[in-house]
Scaffold this motif. Structure first.
Motif, PDB file in Angstrom:
ATOM      1  N   ILE A 179       0.835  -1.198   0.000  1.00 48.63           N
ATOM      2  CA  ILE A 179       0.000   0.000   0.000  1.00 48.63           C
ATOM      3  C   ILE A 179       0.872   1.251   0.000  1.00 48.63           C
ATOM      4  O   ILE A 179       0.592   2.215  -0.714  1.00 48.63           O
ATOM      5  CB  ILE A 179      -0.978  -0.008   1.194  1.00 48.63           C
ATOM      6  CG1 ILE A 179      -2.073  -1.045   0.955  1.00 48.63           C
ATOM      7  CG2 ILE A 179      -1.570   1.370   1.440  1.00 48.63           C
ATOM      8  CD1 ILE A 179      -3.067  -1.186   2.080  1.00 48.63           C
ATOM      9  N   ASP A 180       1.948   1.240   0.788  1.00 44.47           N
ATOM     10  CA  ASP A 180       2.843   2.397   0.843  1.00 44.47           C
ATOM     11  C   ASP A 180       3.501   2.649  -0.513  1.00 44.47           C
ATOM     12  O   ASP A 180       3.618   3.795  -0.944  1.00 44.47           O
ATOM     13  CB  ASP A 180       3.907   2.213   1.926  1.00 44.47           C
ATOM     14  CG  ASP A 180       3.320   2.224   3.329  1.00 44.47           C
ATOM     15  OD1 ASP A 180       2.224   2.811   3.512  1.00 44.47           O
ATOM     16  OD2 ASP A 180       3.936   1.647   4.231  1.00 44.47           O
ATOM     17  N   GLU A 181       3.925   1.609  -1.191  1.00 49.72           N
ATOM     18  CA  GLU A 181       4.536   1.769  -2.511  1.00 49.72           C
ATOM     19  C   GLU A 181       3.529   2.336  -3.510  1.00 49.72           C
ATOM     20  O   GLU A 181       3.873   3.187  -4.330  1.00 49.72           O
ATOM     21  CB  GLU A 181       5.068   0.435  -3.035  1.00 49.72           C
ATOM     22  CG  GLU A 181       6.263  -0.067  -2.274  1.00 49.72           C
ATOM     23  CD  GLU A 181       6.630  -1.504  -2.617  1.00 49.72           C
ATOM     24  OE1 GLU A 181       7.815  -1.833  -2.498  1.00 49.72           O
ATOM     25  OE2 GLU A 181       5.728  -2.294  -2.995  1.00 49.72           O
ATOM     26  N   LEU A 182       2.302   1.880  -3.446  1.00 49.34           N
ATOM     27  CA  LEU A 182       1.277   2.379  -4.357  1.00 49.34           C
ATOM     28  C   LEU A 182       0.934   3.840  -4.078  1.00 49.34           C
ATOM     29  O   LEU A 182       0.683   4.613  -4.996  1.00 49.34           O
ATOM     30  CB  LEU A 182       0.016   1.519  -4.272  1.00 49.34           C
ATOM     31  CG  LEU A 182       0.147   0.103  -4.809  1.00 49.34           C
ATOM     32  CD1 LEU A 182      -1.113  -0.688  -4.495  1.00 49.34           C
ATOM     33  CD2 LEU A 182       0.430   0.095  -6.294  1.00 49.34           C
ATOM     34  N   ILE A 184       2.847   6.232  -3.077  1.00 51.88           N
ATOM     35  CA  ILE A 184       3.858   7.203  -3.507  1.00 51.88           C
ATOM     36  C   ILE A 184       4.178   7.123  -4.997  1.00 51.88           C
ATOM     37  O   ILE A 184       4.916   7.939  -5.514  1.00 51.88           O
ATOM     38  CB  ILE A 184       5.167   7.048  -2.703  1.00 51.88           C
ATOM     39  CG1 ILE A 184       5.763   5.658  -2.887  1.00 51.88           C
ATOM     40  CG2 ILE A 184       4.938   7.376  -1.250  1.00 51.88           C
ATOM     41  CD1 ILE A 184       7.142   5.485  -2.290  1.00 51.88           C
ATOM     42  N   SER A 185       3.586   6.154  -5.709  1.00 46.06           N
ATOM     43  CA  SER A 185       3.902   6.021  -7.128  1.00 46.06           C
ATOM     44  C   SER A 185       3.002   6.911  -7.981  1.00 46.06           C
ATOM     45  O   SER A 185       1.853   7.152  -7.661  1.00 46.06           O
ATOM     46  CB  SER A 185       3.772   4.563  -7.572  1.00 46.06           C
ATOM     47  OG  SER A 185       2.423   4.162  -7.514  1.00 46.06           O
ATOM     48  N   GLY A 190      -1.502   4.504  -7.430  1.00 48.08           N
ATOM     49  CA  GLY A 190      -0.771   3.269  -7.595  1.00 48.08           C
ATOM     50  C   GLY A 190      -0.434   2.928  -9.014  1.00 48.08           C
ATOM     51  O   GLY A 190       0.137   1.887  -9.271  1.00 48.08           O
ATOM     52  N   MET A 191      -0.760   3.772  -9.933  1.00 51.66           N
ATOM     53  CA  MET A 191      -0.443   3.492 -11.322  1.00 51.66           C
ATOM     54  C   MET A 191       0.755   4.321 -11.738  1.00 51.66           C
ATOM     55  O   MET A 191       0.812   5.512 -11.487  1.00 51.66           O
ATOM     56  CB  MET A 191      -1.626   3.823 -12.242  1.00 51.66           C
ATOM     57  CG  MET A 191      -2.858   2.999 -11.944  1.00 51.66           C
ATOM     58  SD  MET A 191      -2.500   1.264 -12.176  1.00 51.66           S
ATOM     59  CE  MET A 191      -3.736   0.525 -11.156  1.00 51.66           C
ATOM     60  N   PRO A 192       1.767   3.693 -12.333  1.00 55.09           N
ATOM     61  CA  PRO A 192       2.954   4.453 -12.748  1.00 55.09           C
ATOM     62  C   PRO A 192       2.639   5.436 -13.864  1.00 55.09           C
ATOM     63  O   PRO A 192       1.651   5.368 -14.525  1.00 55.09           O
ATOM     64  CB  PRO A 192       3.907   3.381 -13.242  1.00 55.09           C
ATOM     65  CG  PRO A 192       3.181   2.097 -13.271  1.00 55.09           C
ATOM     66  CD  PRO A 192       1.854   2.309 -12.617  1.00 55.09           C
TER      67      PRO A 192
END
Length: 192
Positions: A179-182, A184-185, A190-192
């Motif tokens: 969840i944390d990675e999503l 901040i992306s 959560g989508m790059p």
């Protein structure tokens, strides 16, 4: 034998201590060990629901949202097989180990939504990543990735995204991020 209300209260206590149903590893272990249900991280619904709503052998992916009245019915014949080593789509040893050796059941992909009162019948083996099962749907057949199905019998009424976007999402496998990675992306969704 513990009463069902005590077991529910104990699960609720454990979930609260571990940050809620989205994060609770202990409740996921309980569901697997005592009910034969594998629930991926960050999914909501199965950890709070009555475990009897899911047939033993059910594997639920990450980031799913399953309404507490939804049901995944058990196999009704001798044609069951055994899952050995966990869900084929899980590259993480921890989640493969949790799957252990249980009767084969439906594999619900990642990012799946299952609405109020939906029923998944025993002959269904796969609900694809990103699928949406509408409220009250009765699912008789496998559901393709990112399909929206409704009705009885459930039928594909549309897809959530265009084919190119579905291909991109499946190739990205964004659900393996935390969840944390999503958060901040890219765009914060959560989508790059």
């Amino acid at each position: 034998m513990l009463s069902s209300s005590f077991r529910w209260a104990l699960r609720a206590f454990v979930m609260k201590r571990e940050g809620g149903p989205v994060y609770s590893r202990s409740v996921r272990e309980i569901l697997h060990r005592y009910h034969g249900i594998t629930v991926g991280m960050y999914s909501i619904g199965p950890c709070e629901s009555d475990p009897n709503h899911f047939a033993p052998g059910t594997v639920i992916g990450r980031y799913c949202s399953i309404y507490y009245t939804a049901r995944v019915l058990g196999a009704d014949g001798p044609d069951e097989c055994v899952v050995q080593g966990g869900p084929a789509w899980s590259p993480h040893a921890e989640e493969r180990a949790l799957a252990g050796h249980v009767a084969a059941g439906v594999c619900i992909g990642h990012d799946v939504y299952i609405g109020h009162g939906a029923i998944v019948l025993p002959k269904v083996r796969a609900i694809g990543h990103g699928a949406v099962i509408g409220a009250g749907a009765v699912v008789h057949d496998d559901v393709p990735p990112y399909a929206v199905v409704t009705g009885n019998p459930a039928r594909v009424v549309r897809y959530r995204f265009a084919a190119a976007t579905v291909e991109k999402l499946l190739a990205e496998e964004w659900w393996w991020r935390t969840i944390d990675e999503l958060a901040i992306s890219g765009d914060g969704k959560g989508m790059p």
